[in-house]
Design a protein around this motif. Sequence first.
Motif, PDB file in Angstrom:
ATOM      1  N   GLY A 243      -1.297   3.450  -4.342  1.00 59.83           N
ATOM      2  CA  GLY A 243      -2.412   2.790  -3.685  1.00 59.83           C
ATOM      3  C   GLY A 243      -1.962   1.608  -2.845  1.00 59.83           C
ATOM      4  O   GLY A 243      -2.431   1.425  -1.739  1.00 59.83           O
ATOM      5  N   LEU A 244      -1.035   0.843  -3.373  1.00 60.37           N
ATOM      6  CA  LEU A 244      -0.642  -0.365  -2.655  1.00 60.37           C
ATOM      7  C   LEU A 244       0.519  -0.124  -1.704  1.00 60.37           C
ATOM      8  O   LEU A 244       0.694  -0.842  -0.744  1.00 60.37           O
ATOM      9  CB  LEU A 244      -0.268  -1.461  -3.656  1.00 60.37           C
ATOM     10  CG  LEU A 244      -1.472  -2.157  -4.286  1.00 60.37           C
ATOM     11  CD1 LEU A 244      -1.055  -2.913  -5.514  1.00 60.37           C
ATOM     12  CD2 LEU A 244      -2.128  -3.080  -3.294  1.00 60.37           C
TER      13      LEU A 244
ATOM     14  N   THR B 146       0.880   1.891   0.493  1.00 63.13           N
ATOM     15  CA  THR B 146       0.503   2.188   1.865  1.00 63.13           C
ATOM     16  C   THR B 146       0.287   0.922   2.682  1.00 63.13           C
ATOM     17  O   THR B 146       0.204   0.978   3.892  1.00 63.13           O
ATOM     18  CB  THR B 146      -0.789   3.014   1.875  1.00 63.13           C
ATOM     19  OG1 THR B 146      -1.668   2.459   0.905  1.00 63.13           O
ATOM     20  CG2 THR B 146      -0.502   4.453   1.526  1.00 63.13           C
ATOM     21  N   LEU B 147       0.193  -0.211   2.029  1.00 62.96           N
ATOM     22  CA  LEU B 147      -0.058  -1.447   2.772  1.00 62.96           C
ATOM     23  C   LEU B 147       1.197  -1.924   3.493  1.00 62.96           C
ATOM     24  O   LEU B 147       1.346  -1.747   4.681  1.00 62.96           O
ATOM     25  CB  LEU B 147      -0.549  -2.545   1.817  1.00 62.96           C
ATOM     26  CG  LEU B 147      -1.981  -2.430   1.333  1.00 62.96           C
ATOM     27  CD1 LEU B 147      -2.230  -3.420   0.223  1.00 62.96           C
ATOM     28  CD2 LEU B 147      -2.933  -2.661   2.486  1.00 62.96           C
TER      29      LEU B 147
ATOM     30  N   LEU C 104       6.089  -5.202   1.077  1.00 58.50           N
ATOM     31  CA  LEU C 104       5.815  -6.297   0.136  1.00 58.50           C
ATOM     32  C   LEU C 104       4.756  -5.863  -0.861  1.00 58.50           C
ATOM     33  O   LEU C 104       4.870  -6.081  -2.058  1.00 58.50           O
ATOM     34  CB  LEU C 104       5.352  -7.538   0.889  1.00 58.50           C
ATOM     35  CG  LEU C 104       4.911  -8.689  -0.020  1.00 58.50           C
ATOM     36  CD1 LEU C 104       6.122  -9.415  -0.579  1.00 58.50           C
ATOM     37  CD2 LEU C 104       3.983  -9.631   0.689  1.00 58.50           C
TER      38      LEU C 104
ATOM     39  N   LEU D  42       5.027  -5.663  -4.817  1.00 53.72           N
ATOM     40  CA  LEU D  42       4.074  -6.419  -5.626  1.00 53.72           C
ATOM     41  C   LEU D  42       3.350  -5.486  -6.586  1.00 53.72           C
ATOM     42  O   LEU D  42       3.173  -5.793  -7.763  1.00 53.72           O
ATOM     43  CB  LEU D  42       3.077  -7.106  -4.698  1.00 53.72           C
ATOM     44  CG  LEU D  42       2.159  -8.134  -5.348  1.00 53.72           C
ATOM     45  CD1 LEU D  42       2.971  -9.317  -5.801  1.00 53.72           C
ATOM     46  CD2 LEU D  42       1.085  -8.553  -4.376  1.00 53.72           C
TER      47      LEU D  42
ATOM     48  N   ARG E 154       5.544  -4.536  -9.425  1.00 56.08           N
ATOM     49  CA  ARG E 154       5.725  -5.676 -10.326  1.00 56.08           C
ATOM     50  C   ARG E 154       4.495  -5.927 -11.170  1.00 56.08           C
ATOM     51  O   ARG E 154       4.578  -6.204 -12.357  1.00 56.08           O
ATOM     52  CB  ARG E 154       6.047  -6.937  -9.506  1.00 56.08           C
ATOM     53  CG  ARG E 154       7.526  -7.066  -9.216  1.00 56.08           C
ATOM     54  CD  ARG E 154       7.822  -8.394  -8.578  1.00 56.08           C
ATOM     55  NE  ARG E 154       7.529  -9.534  -9.457  1.00 56.08           N
ATOM     56  CZ  ARG E 154       7.782 -10.783  -9.118  1.00 56.08           C
ATOM     57  NH1 ARG E 154       8.314 -11.047  -7.969  1.00 56.08           N
ATOM     58  NH2 ARG E 154       7.486 -11.769  -9.945  1.00 56.08           N
ATOM     59  N   LEU E 155       3.304  -5.790 -10.514  1.00 54.79           N
ATOM     60  CA  LEU E 155       2.060  -6.004 -11.252  1.00 54.79           C
ATOM     61  C   LEU E 155       1.908  -4.963 -12.355  1.00 54.79           C
ATOM     62  O   LEU E 155       1.540  -5.291 -13.481  1.00 54.79           O
ATOM     63  CB  LEU E 155       0.865  -5.916 -10.301  1.00 54.79           C
ATOM     64  CG  LEU E 155       0.616  -7.156  -9.465  1.00 54.79           C
ATOM     65  CD1 LEU E 155      -0.550  -6.923  -8.521  1.00 54.79           C
ATOM     66  CD2 LEU E 155       0.338  -8.350 -10.356  1.00 54.79           C
TER      67      LEU E 155
ATOM     68  N   HIS F  96     -18.764   6.240 -11.741  1.00 56.17           N
ATOM     69  CA  HIS F  96     -19.082   4.855 -12.089  1.00 56.17           C
ATOM     70  C   HIS F  96     -19.559   4.743 -13.528  1.00 56.17           C
ATOM     71  O   HIS F  96     -19.345   3.738 -14.191  1.00 56.17           O
ATOM     72  CB  HIS F  96     -20.168   4.314 -11.149  1.00 56.17           C
ATOM     73  CG  HIS F  96     -19.657   4.030  -9.773  1.00 56.17           C
ATOM     74  ND1 HIS F  96     -19.339   2.763  -9.365  1.00 56.17           N
ATOM     75  CD2 HIS F  96     -19.371   4.842  -8.752  1.00 56.17           C
ATOM     76  CE1 HIS F  96     -18.889   2.819  -8.119  1.00 56.17           C
ATOM     77  NE2 HIS F  96     -18.896   4.075  -7.730  1.00 56.17           N
TER      78      HIS F  96
ATOM     79  N   VAL G 215      -9.533   5.777 -13.595  1.00 58.75           N
ATOM     80  CA  VAL G 215     -10.835   6.155 -13.024  1.00 58.75           C
ATOM     81  C   VAL G 215     -11.262   5.113 -12.002  1.00 58.75           C
ATOM     82  O   VAL G 215     -11.806   5.422 -10.957  1.00 58.75           O
ATOM     83  CB  VAL G 215     -11.895   6.260 -14.141  1.00 58.75           C
ATOM     84  CG1 VAL G 215     -13.278   6.459 -13.541  1.00 58.75           C
ATOM     85  CG2 VAL G 215     -11.569   7.418 -15.063  1.00 58.75           C
ATOM     86  N   ASP G 216     -11.028   3.849 -12.302  1.00 54.69           N
ATOM     87  CA  ASP G 216     -11.459   2.740 -11.471  1.00 54.69           C
ATOM     88  C   ASP G 216     -10.239   1.924 -11.091  1.00 54.69           C
ATOM     89  O   ASP G 216     -10.023   0.845 -11.610  1.00 54.69           O
ATOM     90  CB  ASP G 216     -12.470   1.886 -12.264  1.00 54.69           C
ATOM     91  CG  ASP G 216     -13.026   0.745 -11.444  1.00 54.69           C
ATOM     92  OD1 ASP G 216     -12.576   0.555 -10.307  1.00 54.69           O
ATOM     93  OD2 ASP G 216     -13.911   0.044 -11.948  1.00 54.69           O
ATOM     94  N   PRO G 217      -9.394   2.453 -10.172  1.00 58.80           N
ATOM     95  CA  PRO G 217      -8.173   1.714  -9.816  1.00 58.80           C
ATOM     96  C   PRO G 217      -8.573   0.450  -9.082  1.00 58.80           C
ATOM     97  O   PRO G 217      -9.723   0.192  -8.954  1.00 58.80           O
ATOM     98  CB  PRO G 217      -7.424   2.677  -8.896  1.00 58.80           C
ATOM     99  CG  PRO G 217      -8.348   3.799  -8.594  1.00 58.80           C
ATOM    100  CD  PRO G 217      -9.640   3.592  -9.306  1.00 58.80           C
ATOM    101  N   GLY G 218      -7.658  -0.360  -8.657  1.00 58.58           N
ATOM    102  CA  GLY G 218      -8.044  -1.526  -7.865  1.00 58.58           C
ATOM    103  C   GLY G 218      -9.064  -2.444  -8.529  1.00 58.58           C
ATOM    104  O   GLY G 218      -9.446  -3.438  -7.952  1.00 58.58           O
TER     105      GLY G 218
ATOM    106  N   ALA H  74     -12.317  -2.363  -9.000  1.00 62.27           N
ATOM    107  CA  ALA H  74     -13.240  -2.595  -7.893  1.00 62.27           C
ATOM    108  C   ALA H  74     -14.281  -3.669  -8.180  1.00 62.27           C
ATOM    109  O   ALA H  74     -14.773  -4.311  -7.280  1.00 62.27           O
ATOM    110  CB  ALA H  74     -13.943  -1.281  -7.551  1.00 62.27           C
ATOM    111  N   HIS H  75     -14.609  -3.882  -9.435  1.00 64.78           N
ATOM    112  CA  HIS H  75     -15.746  -4.775  -9.696  1.00 64.78           C
ATOM    113  C   HIS H  75     -15.315  -6.148 -10.186  1.00 64.78           C
ATOM    114  O   HIS H  75     -16.145  -6.944 -10.569  1.00 64.78           O
ATOM    115  CB  HIS H  75     -16.668  -4.133 -10.721  1.00 64.78           C
ATOM    116  CG  HIS H  75     -17.022  -2.735 -10.342  1.00 64.78           C
ATOM    117  ND1 HIS H  75     -17.796  -2.457  -9.259  1.00 64.78           N
ATOM    118  CD2 HIS H  75     -16.673  -1.543 -10.884  1.00 64.78           C
ATOM    119  CE1 HIS H  75     -17.934  -1.142  -9.146  1.00 64.78           C
ATOM    120  NE2 HIS H  75     -17.262  -0.573 -10.115  1.00 64.78           N
TER     121      HIS H  75
END
Lengths: 338, 558
Positions: A12-13, A15-16, A19, A23, A26-27, A257, A330-333, A335-336
């Motif tokens: 997911g990250l 693609t940014l 760095l 990150l 590491r996270l 959700h 199920v809820d990456p990132g 979101a909430h």
Amino acid sequence: MSWVVFKRHRKGLATLTPLGAHLGARLALWRLATQGLSALLVMFGVVSVTFIALRVVPGDPARLIAGGGSGIDVSEVVLQQIREQYGLNRPLLQQYLSMLYDFGRGQFGYSYIMRDDIGSILQRYLGPTLLLAVTALACAWLLALAFVLWSARGGRLASALGAVVETLSASLPHFWLGALLIMLFSVQLRWLPAVSEPGSVPGLVMPVLTLALPCAGYLAQILRGSLANALQAPFALSARARGESEWGVLLRHALRHAIAPAISASASFFGALISGAVVVESVFSRPGLGRVLMLGVDGRDIQLVAAVVTVAALLYVIANLAADNLVRWVDPGAAHEH
Amino acid sequence: MSDLLPSPLLAARNLRIGFDVAGAYREVLHGVDFTLQPGRCLALVGESGSGKSVIAKSLVGLLGDAARVSADQLEFQGHNLLALSQAHWRSVRGERVGFVLQDALVSLDPLRTVGEEVGDAFRLHRRAMPAAERRQQVLETLARVGIPDPEQRIDLRSPQLSGGLRQRALIASAIALEPALLIADEPTTALDASVQAQILALLLALKQRGTAILLISHDLAAVAKVADHIAVMHQGKIVEYAPSAQLRSAPVSPYTRQLLAAIPHPQRKGQRLSPGPALALPAHALAAIARPAAEALRGPRLEVRNVSKTFHRHPAQPRRAVDNVSFQVPAGATLGIVGESGSGKSTLANIVLGLLTPDAGQVDLDGHAWVARQQREAQRRPLRPRMGVVFQDPLSSFDPRWSVAQVLEDALLFGARKRGPTVTAQAHSLLDAVGLPRSALHSHPRYLSGGQRQRIAIARALAHSPSLVVCDEAVSALDVSIQAQILDLLLLIQRELHVSYLFISHDLDVVHHMSQQVVVMKDGAIVEHGEADQVLFHPSHDYTRQLLAASRANGVSP
């Protein structure tokens, strides 16, 4: 479980920016490390509390082991031998440290009630209980999902009825439900055996149902609440405005959700299922950790009880870890969170 | 593309919409007429509750089961929308009509990727399309709405995108199949001025490529740039319907004039924004709230000196939210802080409020030490009554179970005062001061309108005759006409009570209207600080000029 999450998270990250990828990795590592560490801390706490409980129980542990304590007169020589054998004559701190060390490498000692090494007892009886609990949880999920999806499209009346059914089923006591099922399926209809032999599939049906029905009630309550919220959300309106059907909105958007909070709750349900197994295994005369625990408590075999409690706690911690990472999948990132 | 074309894309005649609520029928739209030609833009402008969003939803058949729609004519591309079955509606939505909602953070499914959300249109309406081609189409759509490097962003979810890109992605999901009509319901309301300008430019570009746009907004100035015609709506009716330029230069309806006058304008600073009789605080309210003259102090009410704050949420990426910020707020005056989201305004507000401890620097209130690294809440507590606060969303800053009376009494009872008739009398004075009827005491904030809630929040902030009130985006969630009333009220209170304001907003014109001094923040630091007129008319920093340009692009002209 966690490596799947780790890979997804990184993708997911990644693609940014480079760095971002660094990150993200590491996270994920950091999270895994903290999760593992906190699981270890919980287990440490469990063993410590168990030790305190063992030593705070009134009475001489050696006398308990020798046979009941009251009535029978045990000679001081025998007691001294027992103290010697179980290390009870050593200082408390030393006893505590050696218990930590022994439990840490899976050495739980000897059960005088079952006259066997506790490690091999656990090996024999953990499997059937795990099978029971995991099947019951899976069954509860299937029941709850089917029921909620069926009633979610039925309007206000269906969801009000659904809520009543869920509350009823969530409040069914295990011992009563088990007895009722035996009366119905074994005594009246003679479809299923009243005694659940290990390895027999028909024998598993009623114990699983007994555990799964109340759990399904709770799960459905959670699913229904979050499903209703998601169906009202602006993104559901957006989906409808793109031409999505009501079933599409339900399955593709709202369900995802709704599932995350139900997964989090499932970890606690798993703990309840393990303790429910104590009752269910007695009702259906099914061998398992629950029966072992009953035997241990009955015979005041404190070493055995301590071992079973520790293993149950370990299962609970593992279930929580799994649920945590499943939710993240199920809820990456998250979101909430922000 | 003249309006004389025989058959318009969309035509409504005597459109009426109502809802069955608890067995009773209530009409909310009382017969409106409008037409829309291909490649044109019609804007529906009005306050919340004027019926504009109801029209939008009726055009995609998403009003719900309780709604009843009737019209002498409601036609889209020659089809009677009143006679469509659910299956027909689904073929209209997304395929021929695109629909964009307000806030992309919640209007795009936060659990699904942008590619999945935008791809939905192809999946639902082009079932035969293979997945690889669908992805290609999504990439092209994302490029069409001006998302740079679509390949980099197609697999992200909306929370991972910036506000502007997110709103573009939402628009992409609506225009993927190049629908003839795009309905945009408050598409720019939650956005910073510069992002708002970008989104309006995108809508303009779509219009020039032939898409008809129905634009819905509470902000006349914001839509004027894109709309060819504007229909001003009030209480379920169209009160004025005219070409955009004509409506702004020569408004006929008094309500339109009122809406135009409500927009803070750099040339009209010091003038009333809302209509009505002359405003004055009732004498008894003034007496109840005014700070005793003996307590009047020399020197600034608030002094912020070299305050910094760094967040370490991600261990690898510390973020400097406030960077060496200093300013003063004189007695009875307003300091405005303007900046885009993420500029550190709210972190600074929380530090000033003593809710967040800074890493370095100090804040003094009325000459007393107020916030510093070593300062404890127990030391701050006696000074708390001197500072009030009004947040953006008053509802979430009230205890959801409390009535207005409880909210005000809780504020009044802080400190030594005792409950009793005097407290009720004081609560009455507060309500009088903010222009609410005393009967409001017994209602519940949940059932009040946004403007009324904000008045309650102001009443609560005034409970202890504060020397300073922090207004953190206090009018940002309000319609322009309600915003006008609240701004007028705040200025009246300042005139009568000599209270100081720290007024924080992303809206340059609102900040200019309210403030004597303006501070412009970017990335946690102050980039410009000066007299309000100086900053607005002769900005010295490039960033201020950018903010101004964006704000001007959205319609307000100095």
